[in-house]
Design an enzyme around this catalytic site. Structure first.
Site, short mmCIF file in Angstrom:
data_model
loop_
_atom_site.label_atom_id
_atom_site.label_comp_id
_atom_site.label_asym_id
_atom_site.label_seq_id
_atom_site.Cartn_x
_atom_site.Cartn_y
_atom_site.Cartn_z
N ARG A 12 31.40 42.67 -9.00
CA ARG A 12 32.32 43.80 -8.98
C ARG A 12 33.74 43.31 -8.58
O ARG A 12 34.68 43.94 -8.53
CB ARG A 12 31.83 44.66 -7.64
CG ARG A 12 30.53 45.74 -7.94
CD ARG A 12 30.34 46.51 -6.85
NE ARG A 12 30.00 46.17 -5.67
CZ ARG A 12 28.74 46.00 -5.21
NH1 ARG A 12 27.81 46.17 -6.16
NH2 ARG A 12 28.35 45.51 -4.24
N HIS A 61 30.67 49.16 1.73
CA HIS A 61 31.34 47.98 2.25
C HIS A 61 32.49 47.55 1.43
O HIS A 61 32.75 48.39 0.37
CB HIS A 61 30.30 46.74 2.18
CG HIS A 61 29.90 46.34 0.83
ND1 HIS A 61 28.68 46.11 0.42
CD2 HIS A 61 30.57 45.93 0.05
CE1 HIS A 61 28.87 45.85 -0.75
NE2 HIS A 61 30.06 45.67 -1.10
N GLU A 88 36.44 43.87 -3.55
CA GLU A 88 35.58 45.05 -4.09
C GLU A 88 35.38 45.84 -2.87
O GLU A 88 35.24 45.52 -1.65
CB GLU A 88 34.51 44.46 -4.95
CG GLU A 88 33.23 43.59 -4.12
CD GLU A 88 32.27 44.47 -3.63
OE1 GLU A 88 32.09 45.77 -3.88
OE2 GLU A 88 31.62 44.02 -2.63
N HIS A 135 18.33 39.48 6.88
CA HIS A 135 18.74 40.38 5.93
C HIS A 135 17.62 40.99 5.05
O HIS A 135 17.73 42.15 4.61
CB HIS A 135 19.88 39.91 5.05
CG HIS A 135 20.66 40.73 4.34
ND1 HIS A 135 20.27 41.19 3.05
CD2 HIS A 135 21.76 41.70 4.85
CE1 HIS A 135 20.80 42.19 2.74
NE2 HIS A 135 21.68 42.30 3.70
N PHE A 147 15.34 49.34 4.89
CA PHE A 147 16.02 50.28 4.11
C PHE A 147 15.41 50.81 2.89
O PHE A 147 15.27 52.02 2.71
CB PHE A 147 17.45 49.90 3.65
CG PHE A 147 18.27 50.81 2.91
CD1 PHE A 147 18.93 52.01 3.50
CD2 PHE A 147 18.53 50.74 1.53
CE1 PHE A 147 19.46 52.82 2.69
CE2 PHE A 147 19.09 51.69 0.81
CZ PHE A 147 19.63 52.53 1.24
N SER A 199 30.88 46.21 6.43
CA SER A 199 29.78 47.03 5.88
C SER A 199 29.50 47.96 7.15
O SER A 199 29.03 47.60 8.10
CB SER A 199 28.73 45.81 5.75
OG SER A 199 27.54 46.44 5.17
#
Length: 346
Positions: A178, A319, A143, A295, A302, A215
Site C-alpha cells: 500500500r 492503522h 499508507e 502477533h 481476531f 494501529s
C-alpha cells in the site's frame, strides 16, 4: 475495487506486489485519500510526563495549554487526546496533531506564542517532563488502512476522504504494497539513531527508513457477544503483544511502543485504544507481524472472533504506517526519564 495507491502516485513497477492481479481480499477495506496537491503531511506528538497524583493536575493543565495553541492560525486540522502509563510508572499525556501542509506547521511552530511556550518549557522547573516527536512523511512514504466503512482516524481526517474498496489487504505483505514508494524501492534502513543532549534536553536524530506505525481499535459500538469476546479475548491478547514490544521488542527491531488510551475533552476515557511504535525497518515490522508468537496470537484471536460472529463486526480497526527519511524526523525530550520514547535507544 481499486488500488490502495492513488492514481497520481502510481508509476511503472520495478518491484512486484505479493498478490496476483486477480486477487480478491477476504473482507472489505479502505484507505485515506488526500487531494493531489498534498505532497507531505505532519504528525506531531506533544507529550507531558509526570509521576504520581501530586503532579497529575499540573500535567493536565500543561497539556490543555499545548492544545490551546492548536487553535491559533495555522494550527492542526485534527488532534487526538491520549494517555499512556509507561513501564516506569510515569503518566504520559499526549496530544497527537496532524497537518496536511508542512508550511502551515512551520508557521505555527515558529509563531511568537508557540515559540515562547516551548522556550518557557526549556527554562522551567515545574517537575514535569515534556517531549515533541515530529514526523513529516511525503505522501509516497505512508499508507493508511481502515477496516470500517465510514469513519476516518488519525492522518486520515486531514487527508479528507477515503477510497472505494481496495485490493491490497488481507494478506501478509499488504502493508508494504500500500506504500507508493514500494513500487520501486525496498525501503531498507540505513544508519543508526543519534543523540545530542545536555543535562535536561535530549534530541534524537532518526535514521533513514525508520518506520512508525499507529494501529488502533474502537469497541464503543460493540455489544453482547461481540463486546464480551473483544474485552475478554481480543484485548488481553493485544495488551500482551504491546507489552512484549514495550519491554522486549528491541531484538525484534522495535525501538519503542506505547499502548495508548483515547480521552475526551474533559479527560474521560473513551472506548478506543491504539499503539504507536517505532521500528528499525519495515522488514522488521513485517517479520514480527508474520511470525512472532505475540502477533500470531493477536491475529489468530481476531480471526476466530470474526468467524464466530460470521464476519459481522461493530468493532472498528485502522492503522497508519510511515517509512521516514532521516530529515523527516525530530525527537526532542526535556526533563523526561531515560526510558521515554527513543531516548532509551539513542
Amino acid at each position: 475495487m481499486e488500488s490502495a495507491i492513488d492514481k497520481h502516485l502510481m508509476c511503472p513497477r520495478s518491484r512486484n506486489r505479493r498478490i496476483e492481479d486477480d486477487y480478491t481480499p477476504p473482507y472489505p477495506g479502505w484507505v485515506g485519500r488526500a487531494d493531489g496537491a498534498v505532497e507531505q503531511v505532519v504528525m506531531g506528538y506533544f507529550g507531558v510526563q509526570s509521576k504520581g497524583e501530586h503532579y497529575l493536575g499540573a500535567a493536565c493543565a500543561a497539556l490543555r495549554k499545548i492544545m490551546q495553541g492548536f487553535g491559533l492560525v495555522d494550527g492542526p486540522g485534527h488532534h487526538d487526546i491520549t494517555h499512556y502509563v509507561d513501564a516506569a510508572g510515569y503518566d504520559n499525556m499526549i496530544a497527537i496533531a496532524y497537518w496536511d501542509s508542512p508550511g502551515s506547521f512551520q508557521r505555527w511552530q515558529s509563531s511568537e506564542q508557540i515559540a515562547q511556550q516551548w522556550n518557557a518549557i526549556e527554562s522551567g522547573s515545574d517537575g514535569l517532563g515534556y517531549f515533541r516527536e515530529i514526523l513529516t512523511p511525503g505522501v509516497e512514504r505512508f499508507e493508511t488502512f481502515y477496516a470500517m466503512p465510514n469513519d476516518l482516524e488519525g492522518v486520515g481526517v486531514v487527508m479528507g476522504s477515503r477510497s472505494d474498496e481496495i485490493q491490497e489487504h488481507g494478506y501478509w505483505g499488504s502493508m508494504r504494497d500500500r506504500i507508493p514508494l514500494s513500487q520501486t524501492d525496498p525501503m531498507s534502513p540505513r544508519g543508526q539513531l543519534e543523540a545530542n543532549s545536555d543535562a535536561r534536553r535530549k534530541v534524537i536524530k532518526g535514521h533513514e527508513n525508520l518506520v512508525v506505525i499507529r494501529s488502533g481499535q474502537d469497541w464503543s459500538e460493540t455489544e453482547g457477544t461481540e463486546r464480551d469476546l473483544y474485552l475478554n479475548q481480543m484485548e488481553p491478547a493485544l495488551r500482551a503483544g504491546m507489552e512484549f514490544l514495550r519491554d522486549d521488542g528491541l531484538p525484534a527491531g522495535c525501538y519503542s511502543n506505547r499502548y495508548m488510551q483515547h480521552l475526551d475533552a474533559s479527560g474521560q476515557r473513551l472506548e478506543k485504544t491504539f499503539s504507536v511504535s517505532h521500528w528499525r525497518s519495515l522488514a522488521h515490522l513485517e517479520r514480527w507481524s508474520e511470525s512472532h508468537p505475540t502477533h500470531v496470537e493477536i491475529f489468530g484471536t481476531f480471526m476466530k472472533i470474526v468467524q464466530q460472529l460470521g464476519g459481522e463486526l461493530k468493532w472498528k480497526g485502522y492503522h497508519e504506517v510511515s517509512v521516514l527519511r532521516a530529515e523527516d524526523q525530530h525527537y526532542e525530550y526535556i526533563n523526561c526519564h531515560a526510558g521515554t520514547g527513543l531516548m532509551q535507544r539513542g
